[in-house]
Structure formats: structure tokens, C-alpha cells
Design a protein around this motif. Structure first.
Motif, PDB file in Angstrom:
ATOM      1  N   LEU A 224       0.824  -1.201   0.000  1.00  0.00           N
ATOM      2  CA  LEU A 224       0.000   0.000   0.000  1.00  0.00           C
ATOM      3  C   LEU A 224       0.864   1.259   0.000  1.00  0.00           C
ATOM      4  O   LEU A 224       0.514   2.257  -0.637  1.00  0.00           O
ATOM      5  CB  LEU A 224      -0.903  -0.029   1.234  1.00  0.00           C
ATOM      6  CG  LEU A 224      -2.178   0.785   1.160  1.00  0.00           C
ATOM      7  CD1 LEU A 224      -2.996   0.362  -0.048  1.00  0.00           C
ATOM      8  CD2 LEU A 224      -2.978   0.583   2.418  1.00  0.00           C
ATOM      9  N   SER A 225       2.016   1.196   0.695  1.00  0.00           N
ATOM     10  CA  SER A 225       2.889   2.380   0.737  1.00  0.00           C
ATOM     11  C   SER A 225       3.407   2.717  -0.647  1.00  0.00           C
ATOM     12  O   SER A 225       3.611   3.887  -0.977  1.00  0.00           O
ATOM     13  CB  SER A 225       4.086   2.127   1.657  1.00  0.00           C
ATOM     14  OG  SER A 225       3.645   1.560   2.851  1.00  0.00           O
ATOM     15  N   THR A 226       3.639   1.661  -1.462  1.00  0.00           N
ATOM     16  CA  THR A 226       4.209   1.932  -2.787  1.00  0.00           C
ATOM     17  C   THR A 226       3.156   2.452  -3.753  1.00  0.00           C
ATOM     18  O   THR A 226       3.505   3.071  -4.754  1.00  0.00           O
ATOM     19  CB  THR A 226       4.850   0.661  -3.365  1.00  0.00           C
ATOM     20  OG1 THR A 226       3.902  -0.403  -3.238  1.00  0.00           O
ATOM     21  CG2 THR A 226       6.117   0.301  -2.637  1.00  0.00           C
ATOM     22  N   THR A 227       1.888   2.206  -3.494  1.00  0.00           N
ATOM     23  CA  THR A 227       0.827   2.735  -4.360  1.00  0.00           C
ATOM     24  C   THR A 227      -0.137   3.565  -3.518  1.00  0.00           C
ATOM     25  O   THR A 227      -1.240   3.113  -3.202  1.00  0.00           O
ATOM     26  CB  THR A 227       0.056   1.605  -5.054  1.00  0.00           C
ATOM     27  OG1 THR A 227      -0.385   0.692  -4.045  1.00  0.00           O
ATOM     28  CG2 THR A 227       0.892   0.871  -6.068  1.00  0.00           C
ATOM     29  N   PRO A 228       0.293   4.770  -3.126  1.00  0.00           N
ATOM     30  CA  PRO A 228      -0.544   5.572  -2.211  1.00  0.00           C
ATOM     31  C   PRO A 228      -1.913   5.926  -2.798  1.00  0.00           C
ATOM     32  O   PRO A 228      -2.866   6.149  -2.058  1.00  0.00           O
ATOM     33  CB  PRO A 228       0.284   6.834  -1.978  1.00  0.00           C
ATOM     34  CG  PRO A 228       1.611   6.579  -2.590  1.00  0.00           C
ATOM     35  CD  PRO A 228       1.487   5.487  -3.561  1.00  0.00           C
ATOM     36  N   ALA A 229      -2.011   5.937  -4.134  1.00  0.00           N
ATOM     37  CA  ALA A 229      -3.297   6.314  -4.730  1.00  0.00           C
ATOM     38  C   ALA A 229      -4.395   5.339  -4.339  1.00  0.00           C
ATOM     39  O   ALA A 229      -5.558   5.720  -4.188  1.00  0.00           O
ATOM     40  CB  ALA A 229      -3.158   6.377  -6.248  1.00  0.00           C
ATOM     41  N   SER A 230      -4.016   4.064  -4.149  1.00  0.00           N
ATOM     42  CA  SER A 230      -5.055   3.071  -3.863  1.00  0.00           C
ATOM     43  C   SER A 230      -5.648   3.238  -2.469  1.00  0.00           C
ATOM     44  O   SER A 230      -6.613   2.585  -2.126  1.00  0.00           O
ATOM     45  CB  SER A 230      -4.479   1.667  -4.035  1.00  0.00           C
ATOM     46  OG  SER A 230      -3.414   1.493  -3.147  1.00  0.00           O
ATOM     47  N   MET A 231      -5.049   4.148  -1.647  1.00  0.00           N
ATOM     48  CA  MET A 231      -5.646   4.382  -0.332  1.00  0.00           C
ATOM     49  C   MET A 231      -7.011   5.044  -0.445  1.00  0.00           C
ATOM     50  O   MET A 231      -7.825   4.961   0.470  1.00  0.00           O
ATOM     51  CB  MET A 231      -4.734   5.292   0.491  1.00  0.00           C
ATOM     52  CG  MET A 231      -3.528   4.575   1.038  1.00  0.00           C
ATOM     53  SD  MET A 231      -2.535   5.722   1.954  1.00  0.00           S
ATOM     54  CE  MET A 231      -0.925   5.071   1.672  1.00  0.00           C
ATOM     55  N   LEU A 232      -7.244   5.715  -1.545  1.00  0.00           N
ATOM     56  CA  LEU A 232      -8.536   6.396  -1.705  1.00  0.00           C
ATOM     57  C   LEU A 232      -9.489   5.602  -2.579  1.00  0.00           C
ATOM     58  O   LEU A 232     -10.565   6.078  -2.933  1.00  0.00           O
ATOM     59  CB  LEU A 232      -8.317   7.794  -2.294  1.00  0.00           C
ATOM     60  CG  LEU A 232      -7.582   8.710  -1.334  1.00  0.00           C
ATOM     61  CD1 LEU A 232      -7.250  10.031  -2.007  1.00  0.00           C
ATOM     62  CD2 LEU A 232      -8.413   8.946  -0.075  1.00  0.00           C
ATOM     63  N   ASN A 233      -9.073   4.383  -2.897  1.00  0.00           N
ATOM     64  CA  ASN A 233      -9.923   3.484  -3.658  1.00  0.00           C
ATOM     65  C   ASN A 233     -11.229   3.218  -2.885  1.00  0.00           C
ATOM     66  O   ASN A 233     -11.203   2.987  -1.680  1.00  0.00           O
ATOM     67  CB  ASN A 233      -9.128   2.175  -3.806  1.00  0.00           C
ATOM     68  CG  ASN A 233      -9.726   1.283  -4.842  1.00  0.00           C
ATOM     69  OD1 ASN A 233     -10.900   0.990  -4.752  1.00  0.00           O
ATOM     70  ND2 ASN A 233      -8.929   0.882  -5.791  1.00  0.00           N
TER      71      ASN A 233
END
Lengths: 692, 316
Positions: free
Chosen positions: B167-176
């Protein structure tokens, strides 16, 4: 290098010979000295010791045999009856058989040891000869089922197993419930056998032989429709024996009726012969190329059996019936692994199927051990307190400390809690399901999360049920005089339970040996070349995928113990030094606590009864006897009933239609011999005309 | 290097265990402010623990050895969990020992023993608590497993450190949306698991409503202190799970002191922020009747299921 070819037949001979002698010698003693082997006779003790002693020796030989096959990977093959038309008769024990033989032998050794002490209670009132003979032939026929390499031989042993267990269930035949349970069992198991017969005939029609070798060669080449019929027949036929829902109705009646040592064997290993049959037919005969709906069907059955099994168990207050319902639940968990393996194999993802199958087979072994342990524990309680109703028990932890401790180990294991063995197999099941979510198919994506959620529900409900079972039985104050007077069981009984408890711990902390044995077994069943699906590395179970997941039960246990020790040391040194005192439990201002103030098992499970009221359909009646004075009501009765949906909506309509069909057919039964002769004549003519 | 890792790891554990009473103190203080009370100091839970440690232990005459070993089992399982959950640094050195499933089952282990002890002293209150606790836990478990499942499926592993790293490497997916729904599901589950309003009231001793407190009613002195402390640690772990499995911002990925300081700061901020939200929920909701709790948990279950369906449709 050990010479397996010489060792395995020798071990097999000792094992089979041990069980056979254990059955035959007491029978001969019984015939020669009929009077002295009657209940209370002078030879009964000897009969018991010879019978169960031989069973113990045979079980130990079985452990060695199973180990040698599993470690070497060389199957044991024996042929002894070449028949022209139906194929070679013989024994064949491959690693799959060896795993189940191992489960039977481990539990069998414990059960035989337990019986040496436990069966003493029958010495004065039951035929010891009968018990010993039936017990040994029962185990012998189970082994026979696992090593038979021929359909007719398989069915022979299958029937022997059903018949011996029938007589063991009705061992206490004065009791109406036992006779009824036996009848239900024999009917259900024969319906199962009928389906198995159809299955074998279908396989025979293509293979042209009843030998399993031929089924293995030809099974995969059957037309798809025939394969599916074979699959359904196997699911029903073996499913009835395994106790899957909706074919489970015999199980909660039959298992508690038998003596506890036999209940342990029935619940621990006999129902597993159904799982053995399923794995054998699905993967060995028909697989590994299979249609997708098979896996979905088995997973559906698995989920239904596990959730309903544990929910029904929660409503039980008869300790042995409760455990019997948990067997249904655990068969469900095993089938989750098997069903997931089928599902993944149908999508061609065999490495994943291997993980799922390992999970299922691991749980086979685990369930055999902890369920055996729990049934022996229940037997020990029954032996001491003379009741199976947990509402009359309580406080046994102080009266039977060792039994309580071993039962607690079993309870933790069956609830799937770390660090014991149940946790490992559930963890593997979760892992397999989780990785399967990536299969690009809508059905899989719906089935898998629901299975995961319901497996979690099952685990939590099982924990709730065993808090109830252990808590009400062993903790608190005794609820009856029987429970108050109970004493610890004999050494042999405790030793048997201790052995199984140790195995629960060992299989939980060191899953390495088992996984490394199961890995090639599952891989070969699924014809998957590589065996690196689960890697064992320094006590860590590792599933190396794109992003790996691992668990190290040994390290986990070590941490738990070390960390518990720190505050333990601190508190016991600095704080508890003469600063603890004993006082009665607070009774809300009343003078002292009374056993009747405690929570009951019924009360304990009430919240869940209300939450799942649609499933239980519980009804209760409160009866208050009117006395002359309205201010004193001496007796209040409370009766609670839960309804079996399956009995009411599935079995009763079938039963009624059979009875009404029989009424119609009755008309041709005139009772006159001339009519029957006419029937025979007409049939003969018809056969001569049409069936040439 | 190994010494530094060991020291920093110890720092991480001690941070969780030492911080736990403070977080409880903050929640209590916030609730008090909401009720226009001044409330006790946020350090009050520490004083309570110290006070309890100094008190005598009163053991029921009915109690068995289980009564004596349960506080240690409960405390130990909570501390072991705190070794497995990434709080300040990722990956956790001991991540190979157990994954998120092990964490869930260790919670269950502690609960199992606590529920048994409820029945051990023959008190009606204990049975009442055990019965309720196990019933609610049974319906919490599927919802929790599904919420976790979504996070694990996204990362392709149940290893907590892997989930956090991915998740840290793809921060955009936190707002998925699927991610946020799973978070909402886990939030409801956490309220139930840690015994907060609207499921259980940690401040009550009223037999009609109490669950957790009823189970441990017979405990006193150091034993009670251990159990209370374990509950506080459990709360922090759940807050850490929510914070780091879903929003692993600012976590240290190396063992350098500066990264650790940032990580610890971020962790404190997130945990205290979530604790304030918990306090807000507790202050603005009434406790549900026991048999309304399943409905709340079904909501959590459906949120998790929806998140999984969204993950399937929209993708990570």
C-alpha cells in the motif's frame, strides 16, 4: 537403507494379525468357557486385557507401517486372488491410504489403551467378549477399506465396517434410544452402499474390471456425463458415511449411543473413510481434469455442514451428542479443503489445488486426534459422573484435574486456536481460499469470500461451543451429587488422553513433518510435478507465491510462553508475596454462592439461539403446577425444543411417500402360494423372452 | 546493525505497550469533555494500573488454576500480537512468525480463556459475560475476516508487512472506494472487538448491559491490572491495524533514528486521531440493546462484502 519391501508386508501382517487375533482369541475363550466369560465371570478381565492389548499392539504396528509408506513413498502392493473376469484382487496401500491408516493407528492405540481402563465398567454387566470381538473386527474392517484394491473387496470391508458398528451402537441394547439409533444408522449406511454399488458398476462398465488399477487407468477417459454421475454417487454414498448435511441425521444419534472408546473411533476415524473414498474417487479415479461445478457443489456442502453442524452442537447439552455434531462441522472444514482443491484443479491451477488438498488432509489427521481426545475425555467424565448431561455437571476441574486439562487441550485444538494443531489446518485452508480468489471467474469470486466468511463464523462458533462445553462441565460448582462425587479416572485412561494431547501440541507446534509428507502425496494425486507449494524452513510454514505468507508456530509458541513468563515472574516475586487471600465468590449480597446461581448451558447458548432463531426454530414451554396456595409454586418445568429442519422437510415427506407407496404395492402381496408361483412363472417367461 | 534493529524493535513494542493506557486516557478525557465534565487526567489509567498492582489479590474459593493463568495468557497473547503488527516500522522483524490470520486467532485465544474464567468462579455475572462475549465474537468474526480479506487480496498476501508495503508503494489506492469500504467495515468490527459503545460500555457495571466487565468481575489487584492493561493494548492494536493496513503514511522503512522518529510521530498522530474518532462515536451514540448488535455487525459484514465486490469490479 531400510529394506521397505521386507518391512512393510511384515508390519501389515502384524497389524492385521493383531486385530484378527484380538477378535478371534476372545471369541474362542468365550466359546470354551462360556460361564466364566459371562458378565462378572472370572475370565472377563483376561478377555478385556487380551483383546485390547492385541488391539494396542496392532495399532502400534499400524503406526510403523503408515510411517514407512509415508516416508519412503513406496506403496505396499499385494495380490492374492487372481480372478478372470473381475480383475486382480489384492491390497494396495499408497501414501493416501497410509495417511488414513496412520490416523486410525494413532487414535486406535490411544483408544485401545483407554479401553483397558474404561471397559472395566462393563465387566459386571455386559458381555466383554462381544465388545472386544466387535471392536477388533471394526478396526480391522476399517483398515481393510483403506487397503482394498478391488471394488468387491472394498465393498466387503465397507459392509463389515457398517455391520460391526451397528452392533457396537446397539451394544447397550436395552435402551430404546440405542436400538433406534442403530436402526437409523443401518438404513442410512445401506442407502450409501447402494450409491457406491452404482458407482462401481458404472466404473466397471467402462473399465471392464473391478480392480482399482483399472479404474485409475480408465476413470479419466469416461464420458463427461458418466463421470458426473459417478461423482454424484460418490458424494452421496461416501457423504452419508462422512455425515455431511443433509445426510447427517444418523450421526448424532449413533455416535453417542456406542461406548465412548468406540464413539472416539467412529467420530475420529470411521467417518473419515468417507473422506478417503471421496478423495480416492475424485482425484485418483476421475481427476485431475474435472468440471468446475464439482468443486462448487462440494464447497456448498462443506459450508452448510460446518456452519449448521456447529450451530446444532451449540444447542446440545449431551456432551457426546455435542461432540458428534462437531464431527459434522469438522467434516465440513475438511471438505472445504477438498472442494477448493476440486475447484482450483478444474481451473487448471494445480499448485493451488495442492495447497487446498494439503489443508484438507491435514485437518483429517488433526480432527482424528482432537476429536478422539475429546470423546475419550467425555468417556472419562461419563465413567466418573455417570451422566452425559452437562447441565448436571460442573466443578470437575478440581475432581478430575488431568481429564480436565486434557479436555481443555482438545477444546483449544478443535476451536482452531493457536498454538495447537487445529489452527494450522485452518490457517492452510484460509491461505488456499485466499489465493484462489485470483482465479478469473465470477462463480469463484462469489464462492470463495463466502466460504472464508463462513469458515471464520464456524471457528468462532466452535470456540463459543467449547467455552460452554468445557466451562459448564469442568468449571464452577458441581450441579449434582454425581458430579460432586466424581473422581479421577484410572492411569491407562489418562495415559491415552495424555498421548493424544501431546500429539495435538506436537502437530500444532511442528507442522513440518506432516506438511513434508502431505506435499508429495497431494502433488501426486493431482499429477502436479513440483512439490514446492508449501516450503518448510526452520519450523516455518511458508507459502511462496508472488508475495509469500508464512507462519512459525514454534516461534509463536515460544514468544507466548516467554512473554507470559515476564509478568508471571514479576507478579509472583514482587506482588503476590503473601498478598493473596481466598474468599467466596460474591453472591450479590446473599450469604453464599449456590450451584443453581450459575449460568446453565441453556442460558449460555441463549443469545446465539435468538440470533440464529430462523435456523433453530426453538419452541419452549413453561409448565407451572398449580398448588393450593397461589403464593407457593413448588414445581416449574421448562422445556425447550429445537426443530430439525431436515427431519421435518426432507426425511418425513420421503418417509411418508415410501409408506404410501408400500401400501399400494401391498395389494400384490396376496399371501397365497399360487399367486407367488404365478409371479415366478411370468417373470421367468419374460426373462427368457427379453433378457437372453 | 542487528543490535540497532533489536533496539528499535524493542522501542516499537514498548511504545505500543506503554502508550496503551494513554490512549484509553485520551478517549475517557474526550468523552468527559463531550459531557461537559472536566474528567480525570489522561494519565489516570496509569495511576489505576499502579494502584491495582499494589493491591491484594482476592481469589474466589471456587476458582481453579485457570483463574490464575488466564491473566498471563491474555496479556501474553496481546503482546505477541503487538510484535506482529507493524506500528512504526515496516517490515516488522518478526513478520515471518505470524500473519493477520494468526493475529485474529490470537485475539480469539485470549477471548477463549477470558470467557472460560467467567464460568470459573460460579458467579452468574461471569457466565452472563462469557455468553454474551462469545455470541458477539461469533458474529464479529466473519465481518472481520472479510474486511481483512479485501486488504489481503489487494496485496496478494496475508503477511501484514507485505500488505503495508504494497500500500505504501501505491498511495493512490488508499482512496480506492473498495479500500475505504473495507476500512469502514473494520472500524465497526473494532468497536465491537474492543468493547466500545454501541456494542459494550467499558464504563459500566450494570448487569443489564455489561459484557467484558462481567467476565472479569471476580478479578482484583495485579491480575485485574494485567487484564485491564491487555484490553488497553488490544485497543491500540486495533487502532494500529486500522491506521497502518489502510493508511500507512509516514511509516519508517529503515531503522535510522530519523526515520524512526518520523514513524513514531506519524503513528502517534494516527492512533490519537482514531482514538478521538472512537470517542466521538462513543459520545454521540447510545449503547445498542444486545439483540440489536447483530444488525450493526451485519452492516459491517455487508460493507466488507461490498468492498470485495467493488475490488472485483473496479480493481485495486
Amino acid at each position: 537403507m531400510v529394506d521397505w519391501e521386507a518391512f512393510q508386508p511384515a508390519a501389515l501382517t502384524v497389524m492385521l494379525g493383531g486385530y484378527a487375533l484380538g477378535g478371534v482369541v476372545p471369541a474362542i475363550l468365550g466359546i470354551l468357557w462360556r460361564n466364566r466369560t459371562k458378565p462378572g465371570g472370572s475370565l472377563t478381565g483376561a478377555v478385556k486385557n487380551i483383546g485390547f492389548g492385541l488391539a494396542l499392539a496392532a495399532a502400534l504396528a499400524g503406526c510403523l507401517l503408515s510411517l514407512s509408506i509415508l516416508i519412503s513413498g513406496t506403496p505396499l502392493h499385494m495380490e492374492f486372488l487372481p480372478t478372470a473376469h473381475v480383475g486382480m484382487m489384492g491390497f494396495h496401500a499408497d501414501t493416501l491410504s497410509a495417511l488414513f491408516i496412520g490416523a486410525i493407528s494413532l487414535l486406535g492405540a490411544a483408544a485401545a489403551c483407554f479401553s483397558l481402563g474404561y471397559a472395566a465398567e462393563f465387566l459386571l454387566r455386559r458381555s466383554m467378549v462381544l465388545l472386544v470381538v466387535l471392536y477388533n473386527f471394526f478396526v480391522l474392517s476399517m483398515i481393510g477399506v483403506l487397503i482394498a484394491d478391488h471394488a468387491l473387496l472394498f465393498l466387503f470391508f465397507w459392509e463389515c465396517m457398517s455391520l460391526t458398528t451397528y452392533f457396537l451402537i446397539t451394544f447397550e441394547h436395552e435402551e430404546h434410544a440405542a436400538r433406534r439409533a442403530g436402526f437409523l444408522y443401518i438404513v442410512m449406511t445401506h442407502i450409501g452402499t447402494a450409491f457406491l454399488l452404482v458407482m462401481f458398476l458404472l466404473l466397471y462398465s467402462t473399465a471392464g474390471s473391478f480392480a482399482f488399477e483399472a479404474f485409475r487407468m480408465e476413470g479419466a477417459r469416461l464420458p463427461a456425463s458418466t463421470q458426473s454421475v459417478v461423482f454424484l454417487c460418490a458424494t452421496i454414498g461416501f457423504g452419508i458415511k462422512a455425515g455431511i448435511i443433509p445426510f447427517h441425521i444418523w450421526l448424532p444419534e449413533a455416535h453417542p449411543a456406542a461406548p465412548s472408546n468406540v464413539s472416539a473411533m467412529m467420530s475420529g476415524v470411521m467417518i473419515k473413510t468417507g473422506i478417503y473414498g471421496m478423495v480416492r474417487v475424485f482425484f485418483d479415479f476421475l481427476g485431475p481434469v474435472i468440471p468446475g461445478w464439482w468443486g462448487v457443489l462440494i464447497l456448498t456442502i462443506a459450508v452448510t455442514s460446518s456452519v449448521l453442524g456447529v450451530l446444532y452442537a451449540l444447542m446440545e447439552h449431551d456432551l457426546k451428542r455435542l461432540l458428534a455434531f462437531h464431527s459434522i462441522e469438522n467434516i465440513g472444514i475438511i471438505l472445504m479443503g477438498v472442494g477448493a482443491a476440486l475447484l482450483f484443479a478444474s481451473w487448471g491451477n494445480r499448485p493451488l489445488a495442492v495447497i487446498a488438498l494439503i489443508a484438507g488432509l491435514y485437518h483429517v489427521l488433526n480432527h482424528a486426534i482432537f476429536k478422539g481426545l475429546l470423546f475419550l475425555g467425555a468417556g472419562s467424565v461419563l465413567h466418573a459422573a455417570h451422566t452425559r448431561n452437562i447441565e448436571d455437571l460442573g466443578g470437575l476441574i478440581k475432581r478430575m484435574p488431568w481429564t480436565a486439562f486434557f479436555f481443555l487441550i482438545g477444546a483449544i485444538a478443535i476451536s482452531g486456536l493457536p498454538p495447537l494443531n487445529g489452527f494450522i489446518s485452518e490457517w492452510l485452508t484460509f491461505q488456499a481460499l485466499l489465493l484462489g480468489f485470483h482465479i478469473p471467474d465470477l462463480t469463484v469470486k462469489i464462492v470463495i469470500p463466502l466460504t472464508v466468511a463462513l469458515l471464520a463464523l464456524t471457528g468462532a462458533l466452535a470456540a463459543a461451543c467449547f467455552v460452554k462445553a468445557f466451562g459448564i462441565t469442568f468449571l464452577g460448582l458441581p450441579r449434582s451429587g454425581h458430579a460432586d462425587r466424581a473422581g479421577e479416572s484410572s492411569f491407562t485412561m489418562l495415559a491415552a488422553m495424555g498421548f493424544l494431547a501431546l500429539l495435538c501440541i506436537f502437530l500444532g507446534i511442528a507442522p513440518g513433518p506432516i506438511v513434508s509428507v502431505l506435499n508429495p502425496l497431494a502433488s501426486s494425486l493431482l499429477e502436479e510435478a513440483s512439490t514446492g507449494q508449501i516450503v518448510m524452513h526452520a519450523g516455518t510454514v511458508l507459502i511462496p507465491r508472488s508475495a509469500s505468507a508464512s507462519i512459525s508456530p514454534a516461534a509463536l509458541t515460544g514468544l507466548l510462553v516467554v512473554i507470559a513468563a515476564i509478568p508471571l515472574a514479576g507478579i509472583s516475586i514482587f506482588v503476590l508475596k503473601s498478598r493473596s487471600r481466598i474468599a467466596p465468590t460474591w453472591a450479590c449480597g446473599l450469604e453464599r454462592i449456590d450451584p443453581r446461581m450459575q449460568y446453565t448451558a441453556t442460558g449460555f447458548s441463549k443469545p446465539l439461539r435468538i440470533i440464529f432463531s430462523d435456523i433453530f426454530r426453538a419452541t419452549h414451554e413453561v409448565g407451572i403446577s398449580e398448588e393450593p396456595s397461589p403464593y407457593f409454586r413448588p414445581t416449574i418445568t421448562y422445556e425447550l425444543k429445537t426443530e430439525s429442519v431436515f427431519l421435518k422437510y426432507l426425511y418425513e415427506p420421503v418417509f411418508r411417500s415410501i409408506v404410501s407407496a408400500a401400501r399400494i404395492i401391498r395389494r400384490i402381496q396376496t399371501g397365497r402360494i399360487q399367486t407367488y408361483l404365478a409371479y415366478i412363472f411370468v417373470t421367468l417367461i419374460l426373462l427368457l423372452l427379453f433378457a437372453r | 546493525m542487528a543490535t540497532i534493529i533489536l533496539l528499535s524493535f524493542l522501542f516499537q513494542i514498548i511504545l505500543v505497550i506503554a502508550l496503551a493506557p494513554l490512549v484509553t486516557g485520551i478517549i475517557r478525557k474526550t468523552k468527559a469533555r463531550f459531557q461537559h465534565r472536566r474528567g480525570a487526567t489522561v494519565l489516570q489509567p496509569y495511576y489505576d494500573l499502579v494502584k491495582l498492582m499494589r493491591k491484594d489479590v482476592v481469589v474466589s474459593s471456587v476458582a481453579s488454576w485457570l483463574f490464575h493463568c488466564t491473566p498471563f495468557v491474555v496479556f501474553s497473547s496481546m503482546v505477541v500480537i503487538s510484535l506482529l503488527v507493524p506500528t512504526v516500522v515496516t517490515p516488522v522483524p518478526l513478520h515471518w512468525v505470524g500473519d493477520i490470520i494468526a493475529v485474529i486467532y490470537l485475539f480469539a485465544l485470549g477471548r477463549f480463556f477470558m470467557a472460560l474464567v467467567g464460568l470459573d468462579t460460579a458467579s452468574a455475572f461471569g457466565g452472563l459475560g462469557s455468553s454474551r462475549e462469545m455470541s458477539i465474537a461469533s458474529i464479529v468474526e466473519p465481518a472481520m475476516m472479510l474486511a481483512i480479506f479485501t486488504a489481503a487480496v489487494t496485496a496478494g498476501s496475508t503477511d501484514l508487512s507485505v500488505i503495508v508495503d504494497r500500500l505504501s508503494t501505491t498511495p493512490a489506492s488508499m482512496l480506492n472506494p473498495s479500500h475505504l469500504l473495507a476500512f469502514a467495515g473494520l472500524f465497526v468490527v473494532s468497536l465491537a472487538e474492543t468493547g466500545r459503545i454501541p456494542v459494550d460500555n467499558p464504563a459500566t457495571h450494570l448487569e443489564l448491559t455489561m459484557i467484558h466487565e462481567a467476565m472479569i468481575l471476580e478479578y482484583s489487584g495485579p491480575y485485574l491490572a494485567l487484564i485491564e492493561w491487555a484490553s488497553q493494548v488490544k485497543l491500540v492494536i486495533f487502532l494500529a491495524l486500522m491506521a497502518n493496513m489502510f493508511f500507512p503514511l509516514g511509516m519508517a522503512t529503515t531503522w535510522s533514528p530519523s526515520a524512526l522518529a518520523v514513524g513514531a510521530g506519524a503513528f502517534l498522530l494516527k492512533v490519537i486521531g482514531l482514538a478521538l474518532i472512537v470517542a466521538l462515536v462513543e459520545s454521540t451514540n447510545a449503547k445498542l440493546r444486545l439483540f440489536r448488535v447483530p444488525e450493526l455487525l451485519v452492516v459491517a459484514f455487508i460493507l466488507s462484502l461490498l468492498s470485495l465486490i467493488l475490488y472485483f469490479i473496479v480493481g485495486a
